[in-house]
Design a protein around this motif. Structure first.
Motif, PDB file in Angstrom:
ATOM      1  N   GLU A   1       0.830  -1.208   0.000  1.00  0.00           N
ATOM      2  CA  GLU A   1       0.000   0.000   0.000  1.00  0.00           C
ATOM      3  C   GLU A   1       0.861   1.254   0.000  1.00  0.00           C
ATOM      4  OE1 GLU A   1      -3.603   2.146   0.117  1.00  0.00           O
ATOM      5  OE2 GLU A   1      -3.270   0.019  -0.191  1.00  0.00           O
ATOM      6  N   GLU A   2       1.965   1.234   0.729  1.00  0.00           N
ATOM      7  CA  GLU A   2       2.824   2.403   0.824  1.00  0.00           C
ATOM      8  C   GLU A   2       3.511   2.716  -0.503  1.00  0.00           C
ATOM      9  OE1 GLU A   2       1.720   0.663   4.371  1.00  0.00           O
ATOM     10  OE2 GLU A   2       3.107  -0.315   3.013  1.00  0.00           O
TER      11      GLU A   2
ATOM     12  N   TRP B   1      -6.218   8.773  -6.400  1.00  0.00           N
ATOM     13  CA  TRP B   1      -7.487   9.016  -5.735  1.00  0.00           C
ATOM     14  C   TRP B   1      -7.289   9.264  -4.267  1.00  0.00           C
ATOM     15  CZ3 TRP B   1      -7.274   4.096  -8.446  1.00  0.00           C
ATOM     16  CH2 TRP B   1      -7.617   4.230  -9.790  1.00  0.00           C
ATOM     17  N   GLU B   2      -8.184  10.100  -3.728  1.00  0.00           N
ATOM     18  CA  GLU B   2      -8.139  10.331  -2.286  1.00  0.00           C
ATOM     19  C   GLU B   2      -8.706   9.112  -1.557  1.00  0.00           C
ATOM     20  OE1 GLU B   2     -11.619  12.705  -0.571  1.00  0.00           O
ATOM     21  OE2 GLU B   2     -11.457  13.496  -2.611  1.00  0.00           O
ATOM     22  N   LYS B   3      -8.268   8.929  -0.337  1.00  0.00           N
ATOM     23  CA  LYS B   3      -8.767   7.805   0.451  1.00  0.00           C
ATOM     24  C   LYS B   3     -10.190   8.098   0.905  1.00  0.00           C
ATOM     25  CE  LYS B   3      -4.615   5.685   1.844  1.00  0.00           C
ATOM     26  NZ  LYS B   3      -4.316   4.392   2.294  1.00  0.00           N
ATOM     27  N   VAL B   4     -10.998   7.049   0.964  1.00  0.00           N
ATOM     28  CA  VAL B   4     -12.378   7.158   1.421  1.00  0.00           C
ATOM     29  C   VAL B   4     -12.368   7.056   2.941  1.00  0.00           C
ATOM     30  CG1 VAL B   4     -14.628   6.044   1.341  1.00  0.00           C
ATOM     31  CG2 VAL B   4     -13.229   6.158  -0.721  1.00  0.00           C
ATOM     32  N   SER B   5     -13.192   7.868   3.590  1.00  0.00           N
ATOM     33  CA  SER B   5     -13.196   7.867   5.054  1.00  0.00           C
ATOM     34  C   SER B   5     -13.723   6.540   5.603  1.00  0.00           C
ATOM     35  CB  SER B   5     -14.045   9.022   5.593  1.00  0.00           C
ATOM     36  OG  SER B   5     -15.418   8.726   5.488  1.00  0.00           O
ATOM     37  N   LEU B   6     -13.246   6.206   6.774  1.00  0.00           N
ATOM     38  CA  LEU B   6     -13.650   4.987   7.456  1.00  0.00           C
ATOM     39  C   LEU B   6     -15.156   4.987   7.711  1.00  0.00           C
ATOM     40  CD1 LEU B   6     -12.844   2.369   8.933  1.00  0.00           C
ATOM     41  CD2 LEU B   6     -12.441   3.771  10.956  1.00  0.00           C
TER      42      LEU B   6
ATOM     43  N   LEU C   1      -7.122  -3.814  -8.881  1.00  0.00           N
ATOM     44  CA  LEU C   1      -5.748  -3.383  -9.135  1.00  0.00           C
ATOM     45  C   LEU C   1      -5.008  -4.490  -9.859  1.00  0.00           C
ATOM     46  CD1 LEU C   1      -4.891  -1.788  -5.682  1.00  0.00           C
ATOM     47  CD2 LEU C   1      -5.665  -0.628  -7.742  1.00  0.00           C
ATOM     48  N   PRO C   2      -4.066  -4.220 -10.675  1.00  0.00           N
ATOM     49  CA  PRO C   2      -3.545  -2.911 -11.064  1.00  0.00           C
ATOM     50  C   PRO C   2      -4.292  -2.306 -12.248  1.00  0.00           C
ATOM     51  CG  PRO C   2      -2.196  -4.597 -12.064  1.00  0.00           C
ATOM     52  CD  PRO C   2      -3.263  -5.309 -11.266  1.00  0.00           C
ATOM     53  N   HIS C   3      -5.362  -2.919 -12.671  1.00  0.00           N
ATOM     54  CA  HIS C   3      -6.086  -2.498 -13.874  1.00  0.00           C
ATOM     55  C   HIS C   3      -6.909  -1.230 -13.687  1.00  0.00           C
ATOM     56  CE1 HIS C   3      -5.678  -6.879 -13.573  1.00  0.00           C
ATOM     57  NE2 HIS C   3      -5.196  -6.761 -14.798  1.00  0.00           N
ATOM     58  N   HIS C   4      -7.253  -0.912 -12.436  1.00  0.00           N
ATOM     59  CA  HIS C   4      -8.100   0.233 -12.103  1.00  0.00           C
ATOM     60  C   HIS C   4      -9.446   0.139 -12.807  1.00  0.00           C
ATOM     61  CE1 HIS C   4      -4.157   2.587 -11.249  1.00  0.00           C
ATOM     62  NE2 HIS C   4      -4.357   1.608 -10.412  1.00  0.00           N
TER      63      HIS C   4
ATOM     64  N   TRP D   1      -5.954  -9.038  -0.154  1.00  0.00           N
ATOM     65  CA  TRP D   1      -6.022 -10.377  -0.749  1.00  0.00           C
ATOM     66  C   TRP D   1      -6.608 -10.352  -2.153  1.00  0.00           C
ATOM     67  CZ3 TRP D   1      -8.188 -13.601   3.941  1.00  0.00           C
ATOM     68  CH2 TRP D   1      -7.179 -13.703   4.911  1.00  0.00           C
ATOM     69  N   ALA D   2      -7.631  -9.541  -2.363  1.00  0.00           N
ATOM     70  CA  ALA D   2      -8.296  -9.493  -3.670  1.00  0.00           C
ATOM     71  C   ALA D   2      -7.642  -8.490  -4.619  1.00  0.00           C
ATOM     72  CB  ALA D   2      -9.774  -9.137  -3.497  1.00  0.00           C
ATOM     73  N   GLU D   3      -6.684  -7.723  -4.117  1.00  0.00           N
ATOM     74  CA  GLU D   3      -6.032  -6.661  -4.890  1.00  0.00           C
ATOM     75  C   GLU D   3      -7.065  -5.671  -5.420  1.00  0.00           C
ATOM     76  OE1 GLU D   3      -3.758  -9.068  -7.661  1.00  0.00           O
ATOM     77  OE2 GLU D   3      -1.959  -8.699  -6.458  1.00  0.00           O
ATOM     78  N   THR D   4      -7.784  -5.065  -4.471  1.00  0.00           N
ATOM     79  CA  THR D   4      -8.807  -4.082  -4.779  1.00  0.00           C
ATOM     80  C   THR D   4      -8.628  -2.870  -3.877  1.00  0.00           C
ATOM     81  OG1 THR D   4     -10.356  -5.072  -3.195  1.00  0.00           O
ATOM     82  CG2 THR D   4     -10.506  -5.822  -5.493  1.00  0.00           C
ATOM     83  N   ARG D   5      -9.280  -1.770  -4.228  1.00  0.00           N
ATOM     84  CA  ARG D   5      -9.342  -0.589  -3.385  1.00  0.00           C
ATOM     85  C   ARG D   5     -10.721   0.041  -3.534  1.00  0.00           C
ATOM     86  NH1 ARG D   5      -5.784  -2.849  -1.940  1.00  0.00           N
ATOM     87  NH2 ARG D   5      -3.671  -2.255  -1.487  1.00  0.00           N
TER      88      ARG D   5
END
Length: 134
Positions: free
Chosen positions: A4-5, A11-16, A74-77, A118-122
């Motif tokens: 992740e780092e 894109w901005e991070k979505v709030s918790l 990810l990484p396809h977006h 694990w799923a390589e998603t965001r």
């Protein structure tokens, strides 16, 4: 898989809070679907497992639609409507007891779910994804 780092997303991070509220809405939808006699539990389970990959919802769950969020591969977006296996991995982590609590803890501490790793998603804001031309 990049960490992740090391991974720079535009894109901005979505709030918790938004993520948790969208998830609660999806749990309510699944619970309502499970009220159908005899086979409702299957509808609820299918919804929880594949909610982010339904093409008729444009790759967004009902909760994510309400908060204008989207899960991308990810990484396809790209939308998860083309990656149902990624949605199922994310859903399995959600419905497995104890693992789901660890996943929530990980989300609170690290701002990303174990299931996303694990799923390589965001999870991102939908307008960010649309603006990027994906």
């Amino acid at each position: 898989m990049e960490t992740e780092e090391n991974q720079k997303l535009p894109w901005e991070k979505v709030s918790l809070g938004e993520r948790i509220l969208a998830g609660l809405i999806d749990i309510i939808v699944a619970a309502l679907l499970s009220l159908f006699p005899k086979i409702g539990w299957m509808f609820g389970l299918i919804y929880l497992l594949a909610k982010d990959s339904f093409s008729f919802l444009d790759g967004q769950s009902f909760g994510k639609k309400l908060f204008n969020l989207r899960t991308i591969a990810l990484p396809h977006h790209s939308s998860l409507s083309g990656w149902p296996e990624k949605s199922i991995i994310r859903g399995l982590v959600l419905i497995i007891p104890i693992l789901n609590l660890f996943d929530l803890y990980y989300l609170i501490i690290h701002k990303v779910r174990i299931a996303d790793r694990w799923a390589e998603t965001r999870v991102i804001r939908n307008q960010d994804w649309e603006e990027s031309g994906s």
